[in-house]
Design a protein around this motif. Structure first.
Motif, PDB file in Angstrom:
ATOM      1  N   PHE A   1      48.754  40.466  43.563  1.00  0.00           N
ATOM      2  CA  PHE A   1      47.681  39.669  44.154  1.00  0.00           C
ATOM      3  C   PHE A   1      46.346  40.309  43.791  1.00  0.00           C
ATOM      4  N   VAL A   2      45.504  39.532  43.113  1.00  0.00           N
ATOM      5  CA  VAL A   2      44.208  40.014  42.629  1.00  0.00           C
ATOM      6  C   VAL A   2      43.110  39.415  43.500  1.00  0.00           C
ATOM      7  N   TYR A   3      42.247  40.297  44.014  1.00  0.00           N
ATOM      8  CA  TYR A   3      41.138  39.858  44.867  1.00  0.00           C
ATOM      9  C   TYR A   3      39.816  40.121  44.150  1.00  0.00           C
ATOM     10  N   TYR A   4      38.974  39.076  44.071  1.00  0.00           N
ATOM     11  CA  TYR A   4      37.636  39.201  43.507  1.00  0.00           C
ATOM     12  C   TYR A   4      36.596  39.006  44.608  1.00  0.00           C
TER      13      TYR A   4
ATOM     14  N   ILE B   1      57.565  37.856  23.327  1.00  0.00           N
ATOM     15  CA  ILE B   1      57.192  36.505  23.751  1.00  0.00           C
ATOM     16  C   ILE B   1      55.864  36.604  24.473  1.00  0.00           C
ATOM     17  N   THR B   2      54.911  35.771  24.081  1.00  0.00           N
ATOM     18  CA  THR B   2      53.598  35.747  24.736  1.00  0.00           C
ATOM     19  C   THR B   2      53.350  34.362  25.313  1.00  0.00           C
ATOM     20  N   TYR B   3      52.907  34.337  26.561  1.00  0.00           N
ATOM     21  CA  TYR B   3      52.529  33.054  27.172  1.00  0.00           C
ATOM     22  C   TYR B   3      51.253  33.225  27.985  1.00  0.00           C
ATOM     23  N   ILE B   4      50.590  32.106  28.216  1.00  0.00           N
ATOM     24  CA  ILE B   4      49.337  32.067  28.980  1.00  0.00           C
ATOM     25  C   ILE B   4      49.562  31.179  30.194  1.00  0.00           C
ATOM     26  N   THR B   5      49.068  31.608  31.349  1.00  0.00           N
ATOM     27  CA  THR B   5      49.293  30.826  32.556  1.00  0.00           C
ATOM     28  C   THR B   5      48.098  30.920  33.494  1.00  0.00           C
ATOM     29  N   GLU B   6      47.837  29.850  34.213  1.00  0.00           N
ATOM     30  CA  GLU B   6      46.823  29.856  35.266  1.00  0.00           C
ATOM     31  C   GLU B   6      47.387  30.583  36.487  1.00  0.00           C
ATOM     32  N   LEU B   7      46.535  31.309  37.204  1.00  0.00           N
ATOM     33  CA  LEU B   7      46.949  31.996  38.421  1.00  0.00           C
ATOM     34  C   LEU B   7      46.629  31.124  39.631  1.00  0.00           C
ATOM     35  N   SER B   8      47.591  30.975  40.523  1.00  0.00           N
ATOM     36  CA  SER B   8      47.388  30.122  41.693  1.00  0.00           C
ATOM     37  C   SER B   8      46.548  30.845  42.740  1.00  0.00           C
TER      38      SER B   8
ATOM     39  N   ASP C   1      44.569  33.373  51.387  1.00  0.00           N
ATOM     40  CA  ASP C   1      43.553  34.398  51.645  1.00  0.00           C
ATOM     41  C   ASP C   1      42.640  34.604  50.439  1.00  0.00           C
ATOM     42  N   HIS C   2      42.643  33.638  49.511  1.00  0.00           N
ATOM     43  CA  HIS C   2      41.782  33.596  48.324  1.00  0.00           C
ATOM     44  C   HIS C   2      42.229  34.547  47.215  1.00  0.00           C
ATOM     45  N   ALA C   3      43.353  35.221  47.387  1.00  0.00           N
ATOM     46  CA  ALA C   3      43.871  36.046  46.302  1.00  0.00           C
ATOM     47  C   ALA C   3      44.402  35.161  45.189  1.00  0.00           C
ATOM     48  N   LEU C   4      44.410  35.703  43.963  1.00  0.00           N
ATOM     49  CA  LEU C   4      45.077  35.051  42.845  1.00  0.00           C
ATOM     50  C   LEU C   4      46.464  35.670  42.700  1.00  0.00           C
ATOM     51  N   ARG C   5      47.487  34.838  42.593  1.00  0.00           N
ATOM     52  CA  ARG C   5      48.870  35.337  42.566  1.00  0.00           C
ATOM     53  C   ARG C   5      49.425  35.298  41.148  1.00  0.00           C
TER      54      ARG C   5
END
Length: 621
Positions: free
Chosen positions: A228-231, A127-134, A138-142
């Protein structure tokens, strides 16, 4: 009580689901997730299995396939009833078949039916799905890989559909999980964090815009996997233009380029230096029995009701003097601390703090509709805009009815929602904030609670933004059709996403711009972004599919509003869903193994996974 469960036979023996591998491709603010589930029928008779699981509420499911032996069957997306009929026909004739469908009650619940697996047969389902990260405080993407699907409480007399399939059994969890994450971004990646143990982060280039990380082996999948991804420079506005499909029907969404705009509106400093101290703050606390469950399945987990109380106490102590407030508790019924909202001072705060500490999860089911109706029936206080804070584990079966109510009263308040504990319904929590022009957070532990809570309070104290409009400036010969629902809320520095279809061609400049205009304290404000109209990179149609899913959501709201055009709206939804290859409430993925020339014979053993996270263990009370 905490129960673990999984696929079981009628004799409560374990499971045809053996292992799960998950691949996550993060590009900027979007994740493409592919999960492969390995099944085997260890019975001496044919097997039919039912698997109910959670996905992010706004995810675009775009691929479903099954590999049986050496044959891979790629599912087709069809109108839902036609797909169900085809599945039933296949199973009744002894063919191996698979059906994947979205719940009509809640867009974050899916059901997978696995039909007619022969004795000893293996099947790998992808199963493949695409989703936006919130975006976090602290500005991280979850990114969250849910391990739990909490049972949903359905009021008496209400239809439950797929949601009613959620129940529990006690068992161990024999599945294994492997997970790999690949991140690419135009901005350097600062770090990746998780409460789960990860292998060391590996950068794949010198400028740190490409990286990969794996979940450490031996992971016990008894709680959600949060990443949590930090840019660096995370607040830079961006535009991604994705090319259309040359073979798609001319004029359709899939044939033209689509752009995803990420904006971070900035308010003038003089406005931010004078945040309001006014407002009516109404706190709505879930006191149903499920709130007496643990936050997660790990050691030392706090009870959900205690986490909600801690969150509420922090908010109460942070309110500005002179505002108004009240606190409601709800379950099968509801009550409030005060007959109506009272002025916030030392005396009323002390009364409220004492009552909060005495709160228990002792009010039965999860019926949030009636307390919301009561709150909306109360007159608002002049010069004190109403701010609604909802704390719940999200275990309701009438999610769409609740969201419709909030949307119908969106002009009278803002709604800030907190999902308490793992398995909280993303459809309910994010939907409350979206329809109520507020912001959503998920509280799954204590380490990130304070910044999340205080961010929501800061947002609530910001002045209301109104008269929001989006304007495109493009060369002659080109037009832009906005595909996203109208923006109804803007907070300082908080991301706003816009999807749009680019039509036509121009021999002039290849640059366009988008402007968000709005009024803030009766002063006009404009935020603008210039971008190249030519497609920038191959993004695998993820922007088109997210745009299609957003448009499908708008059509679904129109359909629920009723009227003479309901059938026409449904037809549009089905057509768009099939063309874009993404799920909708009126379509389903169907796959039938036509390579197997021998039909399965004998009575089917039916199994089900009532309260099952797609990847592991559920929680259940």
């Amino acid at each position: 009580m905490m129960n673990c469960c999984g696929l079981v036979t009628g004799q409560k023996l374990p499971v045809p689901l053996k292992s799960i591998s998950v691949d996550v491709q993060v590009k900027g603010h979007v994740a493409t997730v592919t999960s492969t589930l390995q099944y085997v029928n260890e019975e001496d008779r044919p097997l039919e299995a039912l698997f109910v699981f959670p996905l992010p509420a706004d995810a675009a499911v775009c691929h479903f396939s099954a590999k049986i032996g050496e044959h891979e069957i790629v599912a087709e997306l069809k109108e839902k009833q036609a797909a169900r009929d085809q599945y039933d026909d296949a199973v009744s004739s002894g063919q191996e078949a698979f059906l994947l469908e979205e719940s009509e009650e809640s867009s974050d619940v899916f059901k997978l039916s696995v039909g007619c697996l022969s004795p000893g047969q293996n099947a790998a389902i992808s199963i493949t799905y695409i989703t936006e990260l919130s975006v976090q405080a602290d500005h991280a993407l979850r990114f969250c890989l849910p391990a739990v699907l909490n049972p949903r409480y359905t009021p008496a007399g209400a239809a439950a559909g797929i949601v009613s399939e959620i129940s529990s059994v006690r068992d161990s969890v024999p599945y294994t999980l492997t997970l790999s994450v690949h991140v690419s971004s135009p901005n350097p990646i600062s770090k990746l964090e998780s409460k789960c143990t990860l292998d060391p982060l590996v950068f794949l280039n010198s400028d740190h815009t490409l990286a990969t990380v794996n979940l450490s082996s031996g992971h016990k999948f008894d709680k959600d996997v949060e990443l949590f991804v930090y840019y660096e420079n995370t607040h830079q506005p961006t535009a991604i233009v994705e090319a259309g499909v040359t073979t798609a029907q001319a004029g359709s969404l899939m044939s033209d380029p689509v752009v995803m705009i990420s904006l971070y509106p900035e308010f003038p400093k003089e406005v931010m230096s004078s945040l309001t101290t006014q407002g009516e703050f109404v706190f709505v606390i879930d006191r149903s029995g499920s709130m007496d469950c643990a936050m997660h399945n790990g050691e030392g987990a706090q009870m959900r009701i205690e986490s909600a109380k801690e969150t509420l106490l922090l908010l109460l102590k942070s309110l500005p003097m002179g505002c108004y407030f009240n606190i409601y508790g709800f379950g099968s019924s509801y009550d409030s601390f005060f007959p109506q909202s009272v002025v916030y001072n030392q005396d009323t705060m002390d009364q409220a703090l004492k009552k909060v500490n005495e709160m228990r999860a002792d009010m039965g089911g999860t019926e949030i509709l009636e307390p919301l109706k009561h709150i909306y029936s109360q007159p608002c206080y002049p010069e004190h805009p109403r701010q609604l804070f909802v704390f719940t584990d999200g275990e309701v079966g009438n999610t769409k009815g609740v969201l419709d109510l909030v949307r119908n009263h969106s002009q009278s308040h803002r709604c800030f929602s907190f999902g308490i504990g793992e398995g909280a319904s993303t459809a309910l929590i994010t939907g409350l904030a979206r329809e109520g022009c507020g912001h959503a957070h998920f509280i799954t532990g204590t380490d990130r609670m304070q910044p999340k809570v205080m961010q929501s309070l800061r947002f609530a104290l910001q002045p209301v933004v109104n008269k929001i409009s989006v304007e495109w400036k493009v060369p002659d010969g080109i037009t832009v059709d906005t595909l996203s629902p109208p923006i109804n809320v803007i907070f300082q520095g908080q991301r706003s996403l816009i999807y749009a279809q680019i039509k036509g061609q121009s021999s002039e400049s290849s640059e366009g711009s988008v402007m968000i205009q709005y009024n803030l304290k009766d002063q006009p404000v404009t935020n603008q972004l210039h971008f190249c109209l030519k497609p920038t990179e191959d993004t695998g149609l993820m922007i088109h599919r997210l745009a299609a899913r957003s448009l499908i959501g708008c059509l679904e709201q129109e359909e629920r509003a009723g009227g003479a055009e309901v059938e026409s709206i449904k037809s549009k939804m089905v057509k768009l869903s099939v063309e874009a290859g993404v799920n909708s409430v009126h379509t389903a993925f169907i796959a039938i193994n036509k390579h197997n020339r021998e039909t399965v014979k004998g009575p089917l053993i039916q199994t089900r996974i009532p309260t099952q996270g797609l990847y592991g263990v559920p929680q259940m009370c």
